[in-house]
Scaffold this active site. Structure first.
Site, PDB file in Angstrom:
ATOM      1  N   CYS B  83     -18.073 -19.516 -26.191  1.00 45.56           N
ATOM      2  CA  CYS B  83     -18.691 -18.425 -25.417  1.00 45.56           C
ATOM      3  C   CYS B  83     -18.259 -17.065 -25.940  1.00 45.56           C
ATOM      4  O   CYS B  83     -18.742 -16.038 -25.471  1.00 45.56           O
ATOM      5  CB  CYS B  83     -18.329 -18.532 -23.940  1.00 45.56           C
ATOM      6  SG  CYS B  83     -18.469 -20.185 -23.285  1.00 45.56           S
ATOM      7  N   SER B 207     -21.279 -18.460 -13.013  1.00 41.47           N
ATOM      8  CA  SER B 207     -22.372 -17.786 -13.701  1.00 41.47           C
ATOM      9  C   SER B 207     -23.433 -18.819 -14.075  1.00 41.47           C
ATOM     10  O   SER B 207     -23.114 -19.973 -14.313  1.00 41.47           O
ATOM     11  CB  SER B 207     -21.840 -17.096 -14.953  1.00 41.47           C
ATOM     12  OG  SER B 207     -21.183 -18.031 -15.783  1.00 41.47           O
ATOM     13  N   ILE B 209     -26.353 -20.623 -16.435  1.00 43.71           N
ATOM     14  CA  ILE B 209     -26.800 -20.742 -17.824  1.00 43.71           C
ATOM     15  C   ILE B 209     -28.176 -20.103 -17.935  1.00 43.71           C
ATOM     16  O   ILE B 209     -28.918 -20.007 -16.958  1.00 43.71           O
ATOM     17  CB  ILE B 209     -26.842 -22.202 -18.290  1.00 43.71           C
ATOM     18  CG1 ILE B 209     -27.861 -22.990 -17.477  1.00 43.71           C
ATOM     19  CG2 ILE B 209     -25.475 -22.841 -18.203  1.00 43.71           C
ATOM     20  CD1 ILE B 209     -28.277 -24.264 -18.160  1.00 43.71           C
ATOM     21  N   LYS B 328     -22.037 -13.324 -14.017  1.00 42.07           N
ATOM     22  CA  LYS B 328     -22.437 -13.906 -12.747  1.00 42.07           C
ATOM     23  C   LYS B 328     -23.893 -13.621 -12.408  1.00 42.07           C
ATOM     24  O   LYS B 328     -24.620 -14.505 -11.962  1.00 42.07           O
ATOM     25  CB  LYS B 328     -21.521 -13.375 -11.632  1.00 42.07           C
ATOM     26  CG  LYS B 328     -21.955 -13.755 -10.221  1.00 42.07           C
ATOM     27  CD  LYS B 328     -21.743 -15.239  -9.985  1.00 42.07           C
ATOM     28  CE  LYS B 328     -22.571 -15.777  -8.841  1.00 42.07           C
ATOM     29  NZ  LYS B 328     -23.989 -15.998  -9.191  1.00 42.07           N
ATOM     30  N   HIS B 332     -25.554 -15.835 -18.078  1.00 42.72           N
ATOM     31  CA  HIS B 332     -24.583 -16.213 -19.112  1.00 42.72           C
ATOM     32  C   HIS B 332     -25.233 -17.107 -20.169  1.00 42.72           C
ATOM     33  O   HIS B 332     -25.029 -18.315 -20.187  1.00 42.72           O
ATOM     34  CB  HIS B 332     -23.407 -16.930 -18.429  1.00 42.72           C
ATOM     35  CG  HIS B 332     -22.266 -17.270 -19.339  1.00 42.72           C
ATOM     36  ND1 HIS B 332     -22.000 -16.603 -20.518  1.00 42.72           N
ATOM     37  CD2 HIS B 332     -21.305 -18.230 -19.239  1.00 42.72           C
ATOM     38  CE1 HIS B 332     -20.927 -17.147 -21.094  1.00 42.72           C
ATOM     39  NE2 HIS B 332     -20.501 -18.131 -20.346  1.00 42.72           N
TER      40      HIS B 332
END
Lengths: 165, 384
Positions: B83, B207, B209, B328, B332
């Site tokens: 990430c 958060s 996807i 959030k 993300h």
């Protein structure tokens, strides 16, 4: 299939074999060949006792591929008696019975299944530590406690009684 | 070494882009950034991405995107750090320009996640962890964070609801960000009643996807004003690592990689936490916000949550965080997230943050985290 990939870590997964640093004496698990504390090469194999206590835990409801049939399952960080933390599932226990600091011990169970015709991968899980002085001979002769079948019809995971070769 | 500045920024909305492929998302962000900088060609392209191979069966993103964008022939490679891939790509671009090897460089973060179903994405995200000793145990990315959050609450005596303001603040800021995924406010009551995912983490700790792409164009600061009247100087960018697996950390509740990369960045920029006006942190889960605030020096250990509880993280607070919605509520798209953070800090420093503008923001910081803290990239940007 990835047979070799799993085969080469059987000592760690079946017997909790880690390493000891010859320089500073630190016990290391999982094995990593270089001591994380002093940087010395650490290749002396050591079998861990399998005793420890719960450092933290959670429950997985949405599982990765290969773990779907086990949900919900409890994952934990376990502080081994020899010092290191290890990531593992807790078994033979309900989530509501788990607490931080709970004494646990290692058992060998099925970790994942690659489909109906695929491999079964075995490895360590931890269960609540059984009392040591409670009729040990009889206890050893009895079958290991198996979790009750889940209400939704999912069968309990297979229990492996003998240590794997 | 040459001084480096951002001369153009671009981003796509974050969300479920059923009608767009990875290459189209990347091109859209790249084009917006190149137009913003007024350039028609770049010398090199660095693509931050984590999961294209696993989720879209496509690797080799450097050549793919250069080709698709009409930039055939240029240097182009993918950069991967879970990430943290987005900001890692910026670091590579920074090195290329600072070293003098390249003049104009595009850095993209892109991720396409919604082509696959949940369990496939769950398995793919777990690749950021240790495959042999974490993922093999059935650990998911969410449950790793749940282990940290439960222990944090246990050691420091916090309750679940103490974390609510991280999510509430992020959603409140996303309302005014047209690129954000969730542009609706949430309440403390909604947070308390949210569906559990991996206890103690619930849906509103987490958060989402998503798909998305963000891009910046870099140039030597000496020529930046030839392209834009709002250049943003890269005062520092530093990557540090920690153990891949959480169980190998000296203390799982301390992001050593986060502290190390922040210290390196502060030293490079010659500033400290008190000088930072805006902080885009990696709020993949509310616990990560607390740990990141502590690692970056904004709160003592065990006190990161206090900043949220005391209202210090709002746009007018002591240290405004997730000013455009954060992971959030902006969303993300994992490998793109680090670049979204950079674009958003640049928006603040260019006075382009609209209703979310932090007054007199001169110095902004972003901290992009790979995995659960194994790679951390800290970037400090300055309005010039």
């Amino acid at each position: 299939m990835e047979v070799a990939r799993y085969w080469r870590t059987t000592k760690q997964r079946y017997q909790l074999v880690g390493e000891k640093c010859p320089q500073c004496g630190r016990r290391i698990f999982p094995p990593r060949d270089v001591c994380p504390v002093c940087g010395h090469e650490a290749r002396t194999a050591v079998q861990f006792s399998g005793k420890g206590e719960v450092y933290s835990y959670s429950v997985v409801h949405v599982a990765p591929e290969g773990y779907e049939k086990f949900v919900p399952y409890i994952v934990a960080l376990v502080r081994l008696a020899e010092g290191p933390l290890v990531t593992a599932q807790l078994t033979d226990v309900d989530e509501s019975e788990v607490w931080i600091g709970m004494p646990v011990e290692m058992v060998t169970r099925v970790l994942r299944e690659d489909g109906e015709r695929g491999m079964l991968i075995y490895g360590y899980k931890f269960r609540p530590a059984l009392p040591v002085n409670n009729q040990a001979p009889q206890a050893a002769a009895q079958p290991m406690r198996t979790p009750l079948p889940k209400a939704n019809g999912v069968h309990p995971e297979p229990v492996l009684q003998a240590a794997m070769p | 070494m040459r001084d480096v500045s951002i001369i153009g920024i671009g981003q796509t909305p974050v969300g479920e882009h059923w009608d767009k492929s990875l290459r189209e998302l990347a091109y859209q962000a790249l084009l917006a950034a190149m137009q913003s900088a007024g350039v028609e060609r770049v010398d090199a392209l660095y693509v931050g991405n984590m999961l294209s191979g696993e989720l879209t069966a496509q690797e080799h993103l450097g050549a793919l995107i250069a080709d698709f964008a009409g930039l055939r022939g240029i240097e182009a490679i993918k950069v991967e750090a879970a990430c943290g891939s987005g900001a890692a790509a910026l670091r590579v671009g920074y090195m290329a320009v600072a070293s003098g090897l390249c003049d104009l460089v595009a850095c993209i973060g892109v991720e396409k996640m919604t082509d696959q179903q949940g369990s496939t994405v769950t398995s793919a995200l777990a690749m950021a962890a240790d495959a042999e000793y974490e993922a093999l145990q059935g650990l998911t990315f969410v449950s790793i964070n749940a282990l940290l959050m439960r222990r944090y609450m246990h050691e420091y005596g916090y309750r679940k609801e103490d974390f609510a303001n991280f999510a509430i603040n992020a959603h409140a800021n996303a309302v005014n960000n047209p690129y954000a995924m969730f542009r609706s406010p949430i309440t403390a009551a909604q947070f308390a009643e949210a569906k559990p995912i991996a206890d103690p983490i619930n849906l509103l700790d987490s958060s989402p996807i998503a798909d998305g792409a963000a891009c910046v164009i870099l140039a030597p600061t000496s020529i930046a004003r030839e392209f834009t009247d709002k250049p943003v100087r890269v005062r520092a960018i530093a990557i540090a690592t920690d153990t891949l697996a959480v169980h190998d950390r000296r203390d799982p509740l301390y992001l050593e990689g986060g502290a190390l990369s922040a210290q390196k960045a502060y030293a490079m920029a010659g500033v400290g936490p008190a000088d930072i006006d805006v902080f885009e942190l990696h709020d993949a889960f509310t616990i990560m916000s607390a740990l990141s605030l502590e690692a970056a020096g904004f709160a003592p250990r065990g006190q990161g949550v206090r900043l949220a509880m005391d209202g210090e993280i709002g746009l007018n607070g002591r240290i405004p965080i997730t000013t455009m919605g954060g992971l959030k509520a902006r969303g993300h798209p994992v490998g793109a997230t680090g670049m979204y953070q950079i674009v958003e800090v640049a928006q603040q420093l260019r006075e382009e943050a609209g209703l979310n503008q932090v007054k007199n923001a001169q110095l902004g910081m972003a901290q992009n985290i790979g995995g659960s803290g194994a790679t951390v990239v800290t970037t400090i940007l300055e309005r010039i």
